[in-house]
Scaffold this motif. Structure first.
Motif, PDB file in Angstrom:
ATOM      1  N   LYS A 164     -17.019  60.684 -28.433  1.00 40.72           N
ATOM      2  CA  LYS A 164     -15.572  60.143 -28.453  1.00 40.72           C
ATOM      3  C   LYS A 164     -15.044  58.984 -29.544  1.00 40.72           C
ATOM      4  O   LYS A 164     -14.140  59.241 -29.991  1.00 40.72           O
ATOM      5  CB  LYS A 164     -15.231  59.625 -27.010  1.00 40.72           C
ATOM      6  CG  LYS A 164     -13.800  59.715 -26.749  1.00 40.72           C
ATOM      7  CD  LYS A 164     -13.565  59.485 -25.332  1.00 40.72           C
ATOM      8  CE  LYS A 164     -12.214  59.451 -25.009  1.00 40.72           C
ATOM      9  NZ  LYS A 164     -11.980  59.156 -23.297  1.00 40.72           N
ATOM     10  N   ALA A 165     -15.973  58.020 -29.385  1.00 41.76           N
ATOM     11  CA  ALA A 165     -15.616  56.773 -30.471  1.00 41.76           C
ATOM     12  C   ALA A 165     -15.682  57.150 -32.092  1.00 41.76           C
ATOM     13  O   ALA A 165     -14.957  56.868 -32.722  1.00 41.76           O
ATOM     14  CB  ALA A 165     -16.630  55.631 -29.936  1.00 41.76           C
ATOM     15  N   SER A 202     -26.321  50.961 -35.137  1.00 33.51           N
ATOM     16  CA  SER A 202     -26.420  51.144 -36.629  1.00 33.51           C
ATOM     17  C   SER A 202     -26.931  52.767 -36.818  1.00 33.51           C
ATOM     18  O   SER A 202     -26.733  53.287 -37.921  1.00 33.51           O
ATOM     19  CB  SER A 202     -27.540  50.030 -36.987  1.00 33.51           C
ATOM     20  OG  SER A 202     -27.069  48.551 -36.772  1.00 33.51           O
ATOM     21  N   LEU A 203     -27.855  52.999 -36.067  1.00 31.27           N
ATOM     22  CA  LEU A 203     -28.437  54.440 -36.496  1.00 31.27           C
ATOM     23  C   LEU A 203     -27.291  55.457 -36.253  1.00 31.27           C
ATOM     24  O   LEU A 203     -27.301  56.376 -36.908  1.00 31.27           O
ATOM     25  CB  LEU A 203     -29.592  54.556 -35.428  1.00 31.27           C
ATOM     26  CG  LEU A 203     -30.733  53.884 -35.655  1.00 31.27           C
ATOM     27  CD1 LEU A 203     -31.638  53.915 -34.673  1.00 31.27           C
ATOM     28  CD2 LEU A 203     -31.362  54.139 -36.936  1.00 31.27           C
ATOM     29  N   VAL A 204     -26.305  55.209 -35.327  1.00 29.24           N
ATOM     30  CA  VAL A 204     -25.257  56.183 -34.911  1.00 29.24           C
ATOM     31  C   VAL A 204     -24.507  56.212 -36.083  1.00 29.24           C
ATOM     32  O   VAL A 204     -23.930  57.250 -36.695  1.00 29.24           O
ATOM     33  CB  VAL A 204     -24.563  56.014 -33.712  1.00 29.24           C
ATOM     34  CG1 VAL A 204     -23.306  56.794 -33.497  1.00 29.24           C
ATOM     35  CG2 VAL A 204     -25.603  56.371 -32.420  1.00 29.24           C
ATOM     36  N   GLU A 236     -18.668  44.890 -40.015  1.00 30.30           N
ATOM     37  CA  GLU A 236     -17.429  44.916 -39.367  1.00 30.30           C
ATOM     38  C   GLU A 236     -17.094  46.253 -38.720  1.00 30.30           C
ATOM     39  O   GLU A 236     -16.603  46.218 -37.398  1.00 30.30           O
ATOM     40  CB  GLU A 236     -16.163  45.112 -40.555  1.00 30.30           C
ATOM     41  CG  GLU A 236     -16.233  43.812 -41.331  1.00 30.30           C
ATOM     42  CD  GLU A 236     -17.348  43.422 -42.172  1.00 30.30           C
ATOM     43  OE1 GLU A 236     -18.089  44.328 -42.710  1.00 30.30           O
ATOM     44  OE2 GLU A 236     -17.330  42.296 -42.802  1.00 30.30           O
ATOM     45  N   ASN A 237     -17.504  47.549 -39.230  1.00 31.23           N
ATOM     46  CA  ASN A 237     -17.662  48.625 -38.540  1.00 31.23           C
ATOM     47  C   ASN A 237     -18.480  48.716 -37.103  1.00 31.23           C
ATOM     48  O   ASN A 237     -18.250  49.236 -35.918  1.00 31.23           O
ATOM     49  CB  ASN A 237     -18.154  50.049 -39.307  1.00 31.23           C
ATOM     50  CG  ASN A 237     -17.033  50.468 -40.360  1.00 31.23           C
ATOM     51  OD1 ASN A 237     -15.989  49.725 -40.201  1.00 31.23           O
ATOM     52  ND2 ASN A 237     -17.298  51.224 -41.396  1.00 31.23           N
ATOM     53  N   ARG A 238     -19.579  48.197 -37.335  1.00 29.82           N
ATOM     54  CA  ARG A 238     -20.712  47.822 -36.250  1.00 29.82           C
ATOM     55  C   ARG A 238     -19.912  47.263 -34.780  1.00 29.82           C
ATOM     56  O   ARG A 238     -19.975  47.792 -33.684  1.00 29.82           O
ATOM     57  CB  ARG A 238     -21.887  47.390 -36.460  1.00 29.82           C
ATOM     58  CG  ARG A 238     -22.931  47.236 -35.193  1.00 29.82           C
ATOM     59  CD  ARG A 238     -24.360  46.660 -35.736  1.00 29.82           C
ATOM     60  NE  ARG A 238     -24.425  45.311 -36.445  1.00 29.82           N
ATOM     61  CZ  ARG A 238     -24.470  45.063 -37.296  1.00 29.82           C
ATOM     62  NH1 ARG A 238     -24.786  45.973 -38.434  1.00 29.82           N
ATOM     63  NH2 ARG A 238     -24.417  43.824 -37.973  1.00 29.82           N
ATOM     64  N   GLU A 239     -19.454  46.185 -34.997  1.00 30.55           N
ATOM     65  CA  GLU A 239     -18.577  45.424 -34.162  1.00 30.55           C
ATOM     66  C   GLU A 239     -17.642  46.171 -33.266  1.00 30.55           C
ATOM     67  O   GLU A 239     -17.390  46.238 -32.284  1.00 30.55           O
ATOM     68  CB  GLU A 239     -18.333  43.894 -34.556  1.00 30.55           C
ATOM     69  CG  GLU A 239     -19.608  43.175 -34.867  1.00 30.55           C
ATOM     70  CD  GLU A 239     -20.477  42.824 -33.516  1.00 30.55           C
ATOM     71  OE1 GLU A 239     -19.865  42.653 -32.635  1.00 30.55           O
ATOM     72  OE2 GLU A 239     -21.502  43.202 -33.739  1.00 30.55           O
ATOM     73  N   PHE A 264     -16.773  49.324 -33.658  1.00 28.77           N
ATOM     74  CA  PHE A 264     -17.266  50.575 -33.117  1.00 28.77           C
ATOM     75  C   PHE A 264     -18.043  50.239 -31.618  1.00 28.77           C
ATOM     76  O   PHE A 264     -17.874  51.099 -30.602  1.00 28.77           O
ATOM     77  CB  PHE A 264     -18.221  51.159 -33.881  1.00 28.77           C
ATOM     78  CG  PHE A 264     -18.537  52.534 -33.461  1.00 28.77           C
ATOM     79  CD1 PHE A 264     -17.904  53.834 -33.567  1.00 28.77           C
ATOM     80  CD2 PHE A 264     -19.867  52.777 -32.633  1.00 28.77           C
ATOM     81  CE1 PHE A 264     -18.327  54.894 -33.092  1.00 28.77           C
ATOM     82  CE2 PHE A 264     -20.295  53.855 -32.313  1.00 28.77           C
ATOM     83  CZ  PHE A 264     -19.623  55.132 -32.353  1.00 28.77           C
ATOM     84  N   LYS A 265     -18.756  49.221 -31.731  1.00 27.58           N
ATOM     85  CA  LYS A 265     -19.417  48.792 -30.429  1.00 27.58           C
ATOM     86  C   LYS A 265     -18.422  48.517 -29.162  1.00 27.58           C
ATOM     87  O   LYS A 265     -18.683  49.030 -28.253  1.00 27.58           O
ATOM     88  CB  LYS A 265     -20.199  47.504 -30.537  1.00 27.58           C
ATOM     89  CG  LYS A 265     -21.187  47.020 -29.319  1.00 27.58           C
ATOM     90  CD  LYS A 265     -22.137  46.146 -29.592  1.00 27.58           C
ATOM     91  CE  LYS A 265     -21.414  44.982 -29.988  1.00 27.58           C
ATOM     92  NZ  LYS A 265     -22.534  43.829 -29.922  1.00 27.58           N
ATOM     93  N   LYS A 266     -17.399  47.874 -29.429  1.00 34.02           N
ATOM     94  CA  LYS A 266     -16.174  47.398 -28.503  1.00 34.02           C
ATOM     95  C   LYS A 266     -15.817  48.812 -27.995  1.00 34.02           C
ATOM     96  O   LYS A 266     -15.355  49.083 -26.976  1.00 34.02           O
ATOM     97  CB  LYS A 266     -15.396  46.641 -29.390  1.00 34.02           C
ATOM     98  CG  LYS A 266     -14.218  46.237 -28.142  1.00 34.02           C
ATOM     99  CD  LYS A 266     -13.148  45.279 -28.529  1.00 34.02           C
ATOM    100  CE  LYS A 266     -12.418  44.811 -27.624  1.00 34.02           C
ATOM    101  NZ  LYS A 266     -11.563  46.104 -27.124  1.00 34.02           N
ATOM    102  N   THR A 267     -15.440  49.853 -28.935  1.00 32.00           N
ATOM    103  CA  THR A 267     -14.885  50.860 -28.709  1.00 32.00           C
ATOM    104  C   THR A 267     -15.670  51.852 -27.857  1.00 32.00           C
ATOM    105  O   THR A 267     -15.110  52.447 -26.869  1.00 32.00           O
ATOM    106  CB  THR A 267     -14.339  51.849 -30.017  1.00 32.00           C
ATOM    107  OG1 THR A 267     -13.237  50.913 -30.660  1.00 32.00           O
ATOM    108  CG2 THR A 267     -13.646  53.011 -29.736  1.00 32.00           C
ATOM    109  N   TYR A 268     -16.825  51.769 -28.119  1.00 27.83           N
ATOM    110  CA  TYR A 268     -18.006  52.718 -27.526  1.00 27.83           C
ATOM    111  C   TYR A 268     -18.041  52.190 -26.110  1.00 27.83           C
ATOM    112  O   TYR A 268     -17.924  53.029 -24.993  1.00 27.83           O
ATOM    113  CB  TYR A 268     -19.359  52.733 -28.272  1.00 27.83           C
ATOM    114  CG  TYR A 268     -20.238  53.089 -27.214  1.00 27.83           C
ATOM    115  CD1 TYR A 268     -20.459  54.520 -26.786  1.00 27.83           C
ATOM    116  CD2 TYR A 268     -21.267  52.182 -26.679  1.00 27.83           C
ATOM    117  CE1 TYR A 268     -21.567  54.743 -25.852  1.00 27.83           C
ATOM    118  CE2 TYR A 268     -22.223  52.535 -25.721  1.00 27.83           C
ATOM    119  CZ  TYR A 268     -22.244  53.969 -25.387  1.00 27.83           C
ATOM    120  OH  TYR A 268     -23.214  54.409 -24.564  1.00 27.83           O
TER     121      TYR A 268
END
Length: 214
Positions: free
Chosen positions: A26-27, A54-56, A64-67, A69-73
């Motif tokens: 979904k994220a 990071s793997l996903v 930037e994307n990692r942080e 995306f993590k919050k969204t997930y």
């Protein structure tokens, strides 16, 4: 004789991957990133949330994307009903029998503590876990033995009185780094090479086989 039994959570006590898959995909869709299959996600499990993300993200992985995306997930996952996450068959019965026989029970996972406790309160309310050590951002995650060491110290038992029950190479390495015995379950998210790892005492097919160590 063993006195303390430390369980991994995902893939050992709980079958939880399908809700993780739904929230991750979904994220990913929200950011127009490629979604992944259940099998791909299973191959990524074991590390902490940052490792998995990071793997996903694959080629889209940046700090930037990692942080972001993590919050969204986590927002998607924490707000979901998680109806697909359930204890593996016979897990509760096994925990209850161990508890009735005076075995100290603990959980060590790379899942956040609050998430573990939500599931424990819902499904294992009558199980008195001695300690739950989930991922703490201020300390290293599995396979570092930080969480296991805390549990063992508080339980005041010797290393040969402890057994670690997990399903993957992360659990094997965690037990090895802590200097304690390890049993691997075959019903989780591990692979055959994990079951055949030379450090593992045994790879079991049923929860009842845990009783052999007590």
């Amino acid at each position: 004789m063993k006195k303390l039994c430390i369980f991994d959570f995902d893939g050992t006590l709980f079958d939880s991957v399908d809700d993780v898959v739904l929230s991750f995909n979904k994220a990913l869709e929200l950011y127009s990133f490629p979604t992944l299959t259940r099998e791909e996600y299973i191959g990524f499990l074991g590390g902490n949330i940052d490792d998995i993300i990071s793997l996903v993200l694959k080629d889209n992985e940046t700090p930037e994307n990692r942080e972001t995306f993590k919050k969204t997930y986590l927002d998607f996952y924490d707000s979901s009903k998680k109806e697909l996450s359930v204890p593996f068959p016979e897990s509760h019965e096994t925990l209850m029998k161990l508890q009735e026989n005076g075995v100290l029970l603990a959980i060590n996972s790379n899942r956040f503590n609050y998430s573990i406790k939500n599931f424990v309160d819902k499904f294992f309310a009558d199980i008195d876990f001695f300690q739950i050590e989930g991922h703490d951002l201020d300390y290293p995650s599995k396979p570092h033995p930080h969480g296991v060491n805390k549990i063992i110290k508080n339980a005041n038992v010797s290393l040969d009185e402890v057994i670690y029950i997990g399903d993957s190479i992360t659990d094997i390495e965690t037990a090895k780094n802590a200097g304690i015995d390890c049993v691997i379950v075959k019903w989780g998210y591990g692979v055959k090479s994990d079951w055949e790892n030379e450090y593992v005492l045994e790879a079991i097919d049923e929860f009842s086989q845990i009783f052999d160590y007590f």
